[in-house]
Write a protein that holds these residues in place. Sequence first.
Motif, short mmCIF file in Angstrom:
data_model
loop_
_atom_site.label_atom_id
_atom_site.label_comp_id
_atom_site.label_asym_id
_atom_site.label_seq_id
_atom_site.Cartn_x
_atom_site.Cartn_y
_atom_site.Cartn_z
N HIS A 30 -29.48 -19.31 -3.75
CA HIS A 30 -28.71 -18.21 -2.67
C HIS A 30 -29.90 -18.24 -1.39
CE1 HIS A 30 -25.43 -20.00 -4.71
NE2 HIS A 30 -26.05 -19.49 -5.67
N GLU A 46 -26.03 -11.57 -5.99
CA GLU A 46 -26.71 -12.82 -6.76
C GLU A 46 -27.64 -12.73 -5.92
OE1 GLU A 46 -24.41 -16.80 -7.22
OE2 GLU A 46 -25.97 -17.69 -8.89
N HIS A 101 -29.75 -18.70 -11.47
CA HIS A 101 -28.60 -18.16 -10.90
C HIS A 101 -28.60 -17.17 -11.70
CE1 HIS A 101 -28.55 -21.08 -7.97
NE2 HIS A 101 -29.30 -21.89 -8.10
N THR A 102 -26.86 -16.51 -10.89
CA THR A 102 -26.04 -15.97 -12.02
C THR A 102 -24.31 -16.66 -12.03
OG1 THR A 102 -25.43 -14.04 -10.46
CG2 THR A 102 -27.49 -13.45 -11.44
N GLU A 135 -21.85 -23.80 -7.19
CA GLU A 135 -22.96 -24.01 -7.26
C GLU A 135 -23.54 -24.66 -5.78
OE1 GLU A 135 -24.67 -21.43 -7.75
OE2 GLU A 135 -24.76 -21.17 -9.71
ZN LIG Z 1 -25.65 -19.68 -7.47
#
Ligand SMILES: [Zn+2]
Length: 377
Positions: A30, A46, A101-102, A135
Motif C-alpha cells: 500500500h 497498514e 502487509h497486515t 489486497e
Molecule cells: Zn495489504
Amino acid sequence: MRRISLLIILLAMVVSTSAKDFTVVIDAGHGGKDPGAISANKKIREKDITLKVALMVGEAIAKNHPEVKVLYTRKTDVFVGLNDRARIANRAEADLFISIHTNAAKNRSAKGAETYILGIEEERTERNLDIAKRENGVIFLEDNHEKQYANFNPNSPESYIIFEYMQSEFVKESIHMAQYVQENLTSEANRHDRGVRQAGFLVLHATSMPSVLVELGYISNNEEASYLASSNGQKRLSQCIIKAFDNYYTDLKKQSTGPTQDKRTTQTTTKTKNEDTAKPSSQTADEKHPVFKVQFLSSSTKLKQGDKAFKGLSPVEHYYDKGLYKYTYGATTDYNEIVRLKKKVNEKFKDAFIVAFIRNERIDTKEAIALYKKQNP
Ligand SMILES: [Zn+2]
C-alpha cells in the motif's frame, strides 16, 4: 603451483558470482492514497506499518550482507501500482521478493500471522479469496486498470483461475522462504501461527522469482493493532523477516558451493559423465538407488491424466507436497536418461527440473546426483 593458482581463480569466481548477483526486493504494501487496512479506532494504518517494517528489514539485510543488493518498491508514503511493484523486481532480475502487509477481518478477535505464496487452495477457498480480494482491490485505484490487468476483476472468483496452474520453478523456493518467515514469526515474535498458505495475489503473480507475502497480524484486532503500531512490535516483526532472510540466504549459499549445482546447471555437470559406465535404466529402484523424474507443473487441485495443462505429456505421475500436487514425467535410475528427458520436457515447460526419490520419498536432488555418481563412477 599452477593447480593452486587455478584453484584460487576458481574460488574467486565462486565468491564473485555467488555473492554479487543476489538481489532482494522489499515491498511495503500500500501507500499514498491507498492506506490499506485500518484499525477500528481509525488511527492505525497498514501502509505506515508496512513501510516502517520494510525499511528496517532492508537496512538490516544490507548491513548484514553487504554483497546483497537491496531494492524497495517504495521508501516513502507514495502510491505504487501492483504491476509496477512487480516490474521493479523483474527489471532488476531480483532473486527474492518479500511483500509486507497486515491483515484485517470483520471478526475482531481474529489474530495471528500468516505467510503466503502464490496459488489457490482447494480448501479454505472462500477465506483466501477474501484476502486476495482485499489486497488485489488496490488496482481499482490505478489508472487504466482494465487494460493493465487484462480485465482482471478482484471481486470475481472466476478471475482467479489464472492462479490455478503454476509453473513449478519458483514454488519450492517460495515455500522455503515462507516457512522460515512463519517459523520466526511464531518463535521469535510469539505470533499466533496461521501457517504458510496460498492465495491469488496479483503482485506475486507478476513477479518472476521466488516470492512471499507476509501478513504480520490483524490490524482489526485491537490488541494486535497496538502491537503492530508499536516500535517494539515493529522491531520484533522486522527481526523475524531479517532472520528468515538469513536462513534462506545461507541455505542458498550452501547449495551453490556444494559438489553439484542447482537445477539450472545440472545439464553442464553431466557432460563430464562417461556414457559407457552408465547403468541401464529401470523403472524401479532398490533401497539405495535414487529414481529421477522431471517435475514440470504444480497445482493446488488434482488434475486427471490427459489434462490440457500437461500439454500432451503422458503418462504423468504426481506426488503431494505442502499443499500442492506436483506433476512429474519419466522415472529412471539413470541420471543421463533423465537429463535427456528433461530437455524434451523443457520444450513444453521451460522451467521443468529434475527431482529425485528413494522409495517414493522425495530427496534432495543434489544428494541424489552425488549418490548416483558414487554408485556409477
Ligand atoms: Zn495489504
